[in-house]
Scaffold this motif. Structure first.
Motif, PDB file in Angstrom:
ATOM      1  N   MET A  18      -1.890  32.676  38.522  1.00 42.16           N
ATOM      2  CA  MET A  18      -1.546  32.269  37.167  1.00 42.16           C
ATOM      3  C   MET A  18      -2.806  32.140  36.338  1.00 42.16           C
ATOM      4  SD  MET A  18      -0.460  28.305  38.015  1.00 42.16           S
ATOM      5  CE  MET A  18      -0.724  27.692  36.350  1.00 42.16           C
ATOM      6  N   ALA A  21       7.777  33.834  39.119  1.00 41.03           N
ATOM      7  CA  ALA A  21       7.844  32.956  37.962  1.00 41.03           C
ATOM      8  C   ALA A  21       9.288  32.812  37.500  1.00 41.03           C
ATOM      9  CB  ALA A  21       6.987  33.505  36.833  1.00 41.03           C
ATOM     10  N   ALA A  47       7.224  30.650  32.930  1.00 44.08           N
ATOM     11  CA  ALA A  47       5.773  30.455  32.912  1.00 44.08           C
ATOM     12  C   ALA A  47       5.316  29.539  31.786  1.00 44.08           C
ATOM     13  CB  ALA A  47       5.059  31.790  32.809  1.00 44.08           C
ATOM     14  N   SER A  48       6.234  29.137  30.928  1.00 46.46           N
ATOM     15  CA  SER A  48       5.883  28.186  29.860  1.00 46.46           C
ATOM     16  C   SER A  48       7.062  27.262  29.606  1.00 46.46           C
ATOM     17  CB  SER A  48       5.493  28.922  28.581  1.00 46.46           C
ATOM     18  OG  SER A  48       6.523  29.801  28.157  1.00 46.46           O
ATOM     19  N   ARG A 105       4.539  25.030  34.213  1.00 46.92           N
ATOM     20  CA  ARG A 105       5.136  26.287  34.619  1.00 46.92           C
ATOM     21  C   ARG A 105       6.086  26.051  35.790  1.00 46.92           C
ATOM     22  NH1 ARG A 105       1.364  30.453  32.683  1.00 46.92           N
ATOM     23  NH2 ARG A 105      -0.391  29.380  31.677  1.00 46.92           N
ATOM     24  N   TYR A 131       8.102  27.926  39.137  1.00 48.85           N
ATOM     25  CA  TYR A 131       8.085  29.065  40.045  1.00 48.85           C
ATOM     26  C   TYR A 131       9.091  28.863  41.167  1.00 48.85           C
ATOM     27  CZ  TYR A 131       3.650  30.145  37.756  1.00 48.85           C
ATOM     28  OH  TYR A 131       2.680  30.426  36.817  1.00 48.85           O
TER      29      TYR A 131
END
Length: 267
Positions: free
Chosen positions: A194, A227, A230-231, A218, A220
């Motif tokens: 990442m 992912a 991721a945000s 994030r 996962y």
């Protein structure tokens, strides 16, 4: 304190509770939230995880957690284990009263930062010699003081355990490595790559939540490393610690802790 929905990332309460600034670590046990407080984590307060109200803002005092200790405390049953970095020890305390059970349960550590517990095994990040050691949580005896070695210097922050796999955040190279918790063997040194410098780790079922050094959280898949989001959350202020609490449907919540005074709790 920031509180967020762990499924959607939506803000529930960006200023949850009245916890003081300078936090370094947090852990949940049922509806009790334990927070290491002070500029160097010198005391541990206990708070209601639903309301944020203080149960005992000075439950344990005289501890020494680094500000880079997202996983510096764990609870098992009614025992609270605390990484005392300044003393190179792990202390054991009564999670209800704060009474000392054994302030030096584990000794001879090398600048310990973080840990995770699985059954009766404590896995401890020793940043002074770049190892993960394994210790008996009842006696404090070393099972294998160098279970995992050769890790990046001063870069191992978060640690979590999924089944028999240890997940270790390598802040220095932007990866989360996967290791066998029994043998210490590398399963995948770059299980997750990442861009945001991973810090704190927390598991909820098969979801791995990661705080990073650019102000995001994030999500996962803990089995595949893929992912999911991721945000998921962007709380800013470089969040460090994170804790996740399962609550009755339809939502799951979680909580995060930031190195610049931001604590976030995901549900």
């Amino acid at each position: 304190i920031g509180e967020y929905n762990a499924t959607t990332g939506a803000v529930i309460n960006a200023q949850f509770g009245s916890i003081t600034s300078g936090q370094s670590s947090l852990v949940l046990s049922g509806n009790d939230l334990f927070v290491a407080q002070g500029n160097q984590g010198t005391s541990i307060g206990e708070y209601n995880a639903t309301t944020g109200a203080a149960i005992n803002a000075s439950l344990v005092s005289g501890v020494s957690l680094s500000q880079e200790s997202p996983n510096g405390m764990v609870v098992s049953g009614n025992n609270l284990y605390v990484v005392n970095q300044g003393y190179n020890t792990i202390g054991e305390y009564n999670a209800t009263t704060g009474a000392v059970i054994n302030a030096s349960l584990v000794t001879g550590l090398s600048t310990p930062l973080n840990m995770v517990i699985s059954g009766n095994d404590l896995f401890v990040v020793n940043s002074g010699n770049n190892t993960i050691g394994e210790y008996n949580a009842t006696t404090g005896a070393a099972i294998n003081a160098s279970l995992i070695s050769g890790l990046l210097s001063d870069s191992i922050l978060g640690i979590a355990i999924s089944g028999n796999n240890l997940l270790i955040a390598n802040n220095g190279n932007g990866t989360i490595g996967e290791y066998d918790a029994t043998t210490g063997a590398v399963i995948n040194g770059s299980f997750i790559s990442m861009p945001g410098y991973p810090r704190g780790l927390a598991l909820s079922g098969n979801d791995l939540f990661v705080t990073d050094g650019v102000g995001a959280v994030r999500e996962y898949n803990a089995t595949t490393g893929a992912a999911i989001n991721a945000s998921l959350v962007s709380p800013g202020n470089y969040p460090v610690g994170i804790a996740v609490q399962a609550v009755p449907e339809p939502s799951t919540w979680a909580m995060l802790l930031g190195g610049l005074g931001l604590l976030a709790f995901l549900r």
